[in-house]
Design a protein around this motif. Sequence first.
Motif, short mmCIF file in Angstrom:
data_model
loop_
_atom_site.label_atom_id
_atom_site.label_comp_id
_atom_site.label_asym_id
_atom_site.label_seq_id
_atom_site.Cartn_x
_atom_site.Cartn_y
_atom_site.Cartn_z
N GLU A 16 26.03 65.01 41.53
CA GLU A 16 27.37 64.31 41.91
C GLU A 16 26.65 62.86 42.53
OE1 GLU A 16 30.07 66.14 44.14
OE2 GLU A 16 29.07 65.68 46.17
N TYR A 17 27.49 61.62 42.29
CA TYR A 17 26.86 60.51 42.84
C TYR A 17 28.17 59.50 43.03
CZ TYR A 17 24.58 55.89 43.16
OH TYR A 17 24.01 54.62 43.71
N SER A 18 27.90 58.86 44.39
CA SER A 18 29.15 57.88 44.63
C SER A 18 28.45 56.77 45.05
CB SER A 18 29.85 58.66 45.89
OG SER A 18 30.57 59.69 45.49
N PHE A 19 29.14 55.64 44.65
CA PHE A 19 28.95 54.48 45.29
C PHE A 19 29.99 53.61 45.64
CE2 PHE A 19 28.52 49.57 44.22
CZ PHE A 19 27.48 49.46 44.81
N LYS A 20 30.18 52.76 46.63
CA LYS A 20 31.07 52.14 47.29
C LYS A 20 30.53 50.79 47.31
CE LYS A 20 33.68 52.20 51.05
NZ LYS A 20 33.72 52.05 52.60
N VAL A 21 31.10 49.88 46.87
CA VAL A 21 30.90 48.54 46.94
C VAL A 21 30.87 48.16 48.06
CG1 VAL A 21 31.64 46.03 46.02
CG2 VAL A 21 31.77 47.94 44.58
N PRO A 22 29.76 47.49 48.63
CA PRO A 22 29.94 47.21 50.16
C PRO A 22 30.94 45.93 50.54
CG PRO A 22 27.87 46.44 48.86
CD PRO A 22 28.85 47.16 48.13
N GLU A 23 31.12 46.09 51.72
CA GLU A 23 32.11 45.16 52.03
C GLU A 23 31.66 43.90 52.76
OE1 GLU A 23 35.33 46.87 54.42
OE2 GLU A 23 35.83 48.14 52.72
N PHE A 24 32.21 42.81 52.79
CA PHE A 24 31.82 41.38 53.59
C PHE A 24 32.71 41.29 54.57
CE2 PHE A 24 29.64 41.45 49.48
CZ PHE A 24 28.45 41.49 49.78
N ASP A 25 32.54 41.12 55.55
CA ASP A 25 33.49 40.73 56.82
C ASP A 25 34.65 41.73 56.59
OD1 ASP A 25 31.93 38.56 57.29
OD2 ASP A 25 32.87 37.01 56.31
N GLY A 26 34.42 43.03 56.36
CA GLY A 26 35.46 43.73 56.52
C GLY A 26 36.37 43.91 55.25
N LYS A 27 35.66 42.90 54.25
CA LYS A 27 36.72 42.85 53.08
C LYS A 27 35.94 42.94 51.87
CE LYS A 27 40.16 39.46 54.56
NZ LYS A 27 39.75 39.22 55.88
N ASN A 28 36.32 43.77 50.78
CA ASN A 28 35.69 44.05 49.54
C ASN A 28 36.23 42.96 48.63
OD1 ASN A 28 34.84 44.73 47.28
ND2 ASN A 28 35.39 46.81 47.42
N VAL A 29 35.34 41.96 48.18
CA VAL A 29 35.79 40.91 47.36
C VAL A 29 35.79 41.20 45.95
CG1 VAL A 29 35.43 38.87 48.75
CG2 VAL A 29 33.71 39.86 47.29
N SER A 30 35.31 42.40 45.52
CA SER A 30 35.02 43.10 44.13
C SER A 30 36.53 43.61 43.78
CB SER A 30 34.10 43.87 43.96
OG SER A 30 34.11 44.68 42.76
N SER A 31 36.83 43.48 42.51
CA SER A 31 38.00 44.33 42.16
C SER A 31 37.86 45.84 41.93
CB SER A 31 38.57 43.75 40.65
OG SER A 31 37.65 43.93 39.64
N VAL A 32 36.68 46.14 42.12
CA VAL A 32 36.02 47.71 42.10
C VAL A 32 35.75 48.17 43.27
CG1 VAL A 32 34.15 49.24 41.33
CG2 VAL A 32 35.03 47.36 39.61
N LEU A 33 36.36 49.15 44.00
CA LEU A 33 36.26 49.69 45.22
C LEU A 33 34.77 50.37 45.15
CD1 LEU A 33 39.61 51.07 46.22
CD2 LEU A 33 38.22 49.28 47.48
N GLY A 34 34.53 51.17 43.85
CA GLY A 34 33.40 51.93 43.84
C GLY A 34 33.67 52.97 42.69
N PHE A 35 32.57 53.88 42.91
CA PHE A 35 32.82 54.99 41.60
C PHE A 35 32.24 56.22 42.04
CE2 PHE A 35 28.75 52.95 40.48
CZ PHE A 35 27.90 54.26 40.01
N ASP A 36 32.79 57.08 41.31
CA ASP A 36 32.09 58.58 41.38
C ASP A 36 31.63 58.74 40.07
OD1 ASP A 36 32.98 58.67 44.13
OD2 ASP A 36 34.70 59.78 43.63
N SER A 37 30.58 59.63 40.02
CA SER A 37 30.15 59.93 38.76
C SER A 37 29.53 61.44 39.01
CB SER A 37 29.31 59.18 38.19
OG SER A 37 27.94 59.23 38.62
N ASN A 38 29.52 62.17 38.04
CA ASN A 38 28.85 63.83 37.99
C ASN A 38 28.71 64.01 36.52
OD1 ASN A 38 27.98 65.94 38.75
ND2 ASN A 38 29.86 66.55 39.89
N GLN A 39 27.79 64.99 36.26
CA GLN A 39 27.78 65.52 35.15
C GLN A 39 27.46 67.12 35.15
OE1 GLN A 39 23.43 63.52 34.13
NE2 GLN A 39 25.04 63.00 32.62
#
Lengths: 458, 882
Positions: A16-39
């Motif tokens: 399993e792997y998780s990635f969180k889009v880093p936040e800037f100034d407490g705000k995430n400006v990307s439309s993606v919060l992050g993802f979880d993946s696994n196989q």
Amino acid sequence: FYLTPPQVNSILKANEYSFKVPEFDGKNVSSVLGFDSNQLPANAPIEDRRSAATCLQTRGMLLGVFDGHAGCACAQAVSERLFYYIAVSLLPHETLLEIENAVESGRALLPILQWHKHPNDYFSKEASKLYFNSLRTYWQELIDLNSGETTDVREALINAFKRLDNDISLEAQVGDPNSFLNYLVLQVAFSGATACVAHVDGVDLHIANTGDSRAVLGVQEEDGSWSAVTLSYDHNAQNEHEVERVKMEHPKSEEKNLVKQDRLLGLLMPFRAFGDVKFKWSIELQKRVVESGPDQLNDNEYTKFIPPNYHTPPYLTAEPEVIHHKLRPQDKFLVLATDGLWETMHRQDVARIVGEYLTGVHHQQPIAVGGYKVTLGQMHGLLTERRARISSVFEDQNAATHLIRHAVGNNEFGTVDHERLSKMLSLPEELARMYRDDITIIVVQFNSHVIGACQNEE
Amino acid sequence: AAGMFLRLLSDIQWRAANPKWRRMTSSRRSTSTTAEPHPVSLPAQAQVVICGGGIIGTSVAYHLSKMGWKDIVLIEQGRLAAGSTRFCAGIVSTARPVAIELKMAHYSNQLYQQLEQETGVQTGYVKTGSISLAQTQDRLISLKRIAASLSVMGIPCEIITPKQAVQLHPLINIHDLVGAMYVPEDALVSSANVCVALATAASRNGVQIHERTTVSHVTVQKGRVTGVETDRGRIQCQYFVNCAGQWAYELGHSGEEPVHIPLHACEHFYLLTHPLKEPLASSLPTVVDPDGRIYIRNWQGGILSGGFEKNPKPLFTEGRNQLEIQNLQEDWDHYGPLLSSLLRRMPGLETLQIMQLVNCPESFTPDMRCIMGESPTARGYFVLAGMNSAGVSYGGGAGKYLAEWMVNGYPSENVWPLDLKRFGTLQSSRTFLRHRVMEVMPLMCDLKVPRWDFQTGRQLRTSPLYDRLDAQGARWMEKHGFERVKYFVPPGKDLLDLDHSKTFYKPDWFDIVGAEVKCCKEAVCVIDMSSFTKFEISSTGDEALESLQYLFSNDLDVPVGHVVHTGMLNEKGGYENDCSIARLSKRSFFMISPTDQQVHCWAWLKNHLPDDSNLTVEDVTWKYTALNLIGPRAVDVLSELSYAPMTAEHFPSLFCKEMSVGYANGIRVMSITHTGEPGFVLYIPIEYALHVYNEVMNMGQKYGIRNAGYYALRSLRIEKFFAFWGQDLDAFTTPMECGREFQVKLEKGMEFVGQEALLEQKQNGVYKRFTMFILEDHDTDMDVWPWWGEPIFRNGRYVGKTTSSAYSYTLERHVCLGFVHNYDEKTGEELVVTTDFINQGEYEIDIAGQRFQAKAKLYPFSSLFTQRRRKDEVELSGYQRE
């Protein structure tokens, strides 16, 4: 033979792997919060691959699952290379020039992709030079072409898919003086892989799909319930349009032999794929390459075997179908998964399980004592029961893991049965493939706030 | 039976039940309390405005008015006792690990006991006693330590067996207990009623109380409070006291000049039940089960039980929020683990009927201690908040200390552990606070073991060498946000074990630190000391020298290039700060103070230096990396790196020179160490830090150089009998009391702060004396280690407490430092402590209830010093706290 819950967890969580889009100034400006993946492997070694990366020279994020067949070589190569081809296809002319000049003068290259990899996701060191040269040839051609138009994502995706497949085919035909590499490029070309890739940039979601993996969007309805919207077409015998397409591309005389037992030429499940030159090259070319190739190839019955009724190749293409979707605030997540998941679970269940997982226990009605007569003991019993119910959710820190747990362990009531899970995971290697396929899942979570804000701007 | 509960929840009904209050307020306000929300207009000015009508605000008002200040206005946005105070569990518990907190709680208990008699307001005070349970041996040790502290203060308490516990409280299930502590004088009160009683008394003393009035902000001019803006107009005032509880942070930030009050609210749950079939007696002791994270008190024949869960729910991170207030509801799933714990402790309660689960937010601070004192930026702006859910226990004592602070300039006890100025702007980030309080709240119940480090809010301030040191196995602790190395784990050691070295006994880093100490003594070590506070003070004329001569007790009119150790004393001669000052030029000075002095020292200088544009003070802490080279070979390393002779003839001790080290020029080298070993401190402009470090390490190879951390430093300084400010020294300790007369130049021809008090002490003698104790019959491997705060006994009688301790690898014994008093046997009056008094006594140190023989010494072992040094310089160099 019985696996304890911790043993089950360690198997389920190994990849399993998780990635969180880093936040800037407490705000995430990307439309993606992050993802979880696994196989979860069924083949040994696993033939599925996954990739995720952020485009650094353009905006957007790329995520993909790749289902290999006849070995993992092709899926591995595609998982390493495809995103570079897509990223390059998206680059503006000036950036391409800048990169080319940097390579020419031996300066440091602008980074194109930031990879988000599980430690088990490896890149082939030996082939990197070869792969790089092919990629460079591609961008040099793009520079020469200089259409001057802004890059359309749909076109870029299609071009990248086709170009990579073409390069895989060419590299196998040309060969390589290094015997290891020579064998590698042939393995890549003779094995195959499907690809389902998402490109997310703001509210623009593009899915490019080749083969029978699938992308499903999880939508939360106003009443809080979950529904699934499929954003890709399966390229297999169940898809009438696909059968129709194949028939159109070949003479009427071949019609009854094209699809047999739901397989292309009676052999191949997916109707589109990377590699698989046995379905693309002429018989002469195949024979020449195999004969001049290394002994390992010559000794391999599979590579020497020519599909029956093989008259008018190519029968197979890597060209993807691309679907564009404008993200809305109710679109909460996207599930990309290989067919291993979709043949065990309905997309509706997938959307519900992931949706409920991501929103957590908030859905469970809070208890209020109000005016009722409740004793401490009764309350304690009630809470213990509630905890047990949600503990299966809490066990997983990763939505993809949670989904795999359900896919493998679900009983007829749709709840995870530990005994079943334990049995399925303790199957010996040679039996595993009979009960389940490799499963690879990426769950991308969207940022509804950002998407809402983008919508308002438009 | 439900009457009291209704009173808790409904002010109106409660008021009706207290005719005295109504009579009094209505006579003051001239109209009925119910008809008019604002019967009396606000005064245009007052001496003091207190914001917050909870137990804290009313306690401050009560004590101020008792001390003679009358012109006081107390403002409350809602009703008196309506915030956390109303929902408080009402337990007054003196069992506190920190001495000053223990004293506050003890005073509160005494105050509440007589409050009903004093004011006529029923406070619900019942002396029930409390039982703290131990499920583990370690917990029992920590209870025994607290019991030792309580006993020497004259507070009855007893370590009891589980069987005795069940005799005191028949509902307790004891099968998993190893022991307990019984404090018979702990009490229960109705916190809201205590609050009203305090308000009543204050009001009689002339304090004006205005409810339903909201402070919007405080105005500050030229660094002084000038007034308060409210929704009902402005009040001019000289003093403002922020007792706004969980809103104190926001209120502090509302003005133009923000006052940083680092606290953050968390939800806190407790359960109320209907009475038992056979209602519980109101005299039944309160039960605290820290290992189970819960407390249980009798309440209206039933019980009240709350706790501190492992996964707290912080709230109001983005400030006051109506939605969050409305969402403050019972959360049974969240309370579940505490309920399990309750039923495990008292299985007999299974059939007891639930009345309500109360959700009352409490405010928590970054270090679990409350916040008290004056703002470093706005004079006259006082704060008392952040009670970490012990508002009732601390309320009385905290209010008293703050009132003394305002009236007398400083409280009657050392309150530095609670001082607002221990924090700076750096602890004021909401993200930091949110993360930290989520760690702090569970800690309320966790075992407090020596050398504990917070895990959240870390890596905020770091030295440029952080990554280098980390890669070499550094283990970190934090001070004032700054990461400092504890010790270096040698390659190949099991890291996991070392990270779990939480014990009252010998820790597993023992040998690691021993090796570092050995290297300091025999070869050379490098310690990164960048965290220390560094100021530069300079002037165009002689202003710098003149003002420093006035602020410091030692003579600073020394030749350029000399370093002076000196105290920064208050009027009573006590240490406000302990620093080293290098004279860089005729008109500029470089001042080094302990890490946590950054805010306090800055405020002290700002308040005491003349307002003179020719005089500049600059905080240069961030500009320099400090490397301490300790050991006999430090001189060799440095001379090879600088091509300059560094021997004592060329570079005497307590000397400061700018020189080049490696390629880097302008490195400020001082021949001081923080341990008494020979060595140097290098103050390196940060861009050169890595270079100089690398050079030192490379060159040092042949001299056996290695990294060392603060634990080694600590062991070295304590075995050399060096006092550190903040631990051994405080505002109530003078140089005369810790053997530092030589740092006081009474005859320097200039008046300085504290001079008079010191002169008097010199003539009359001192009433306490800093003493070093060598533990005689203590087994390092088997016995509980000393920490600090252990009672010292002389000829069987209590004479004081230790302030710090360490294992001395040289003596192979534990060394404790502490103060010895001389209490008159009959009256308890403090008498002069003479050298003879110290020397002619048999000493014992009480560690968790077990007494160890100790040898007292007033001077360090001379044999510990390998090199011949200037007579007084040994003690001179020990000035810093770890």
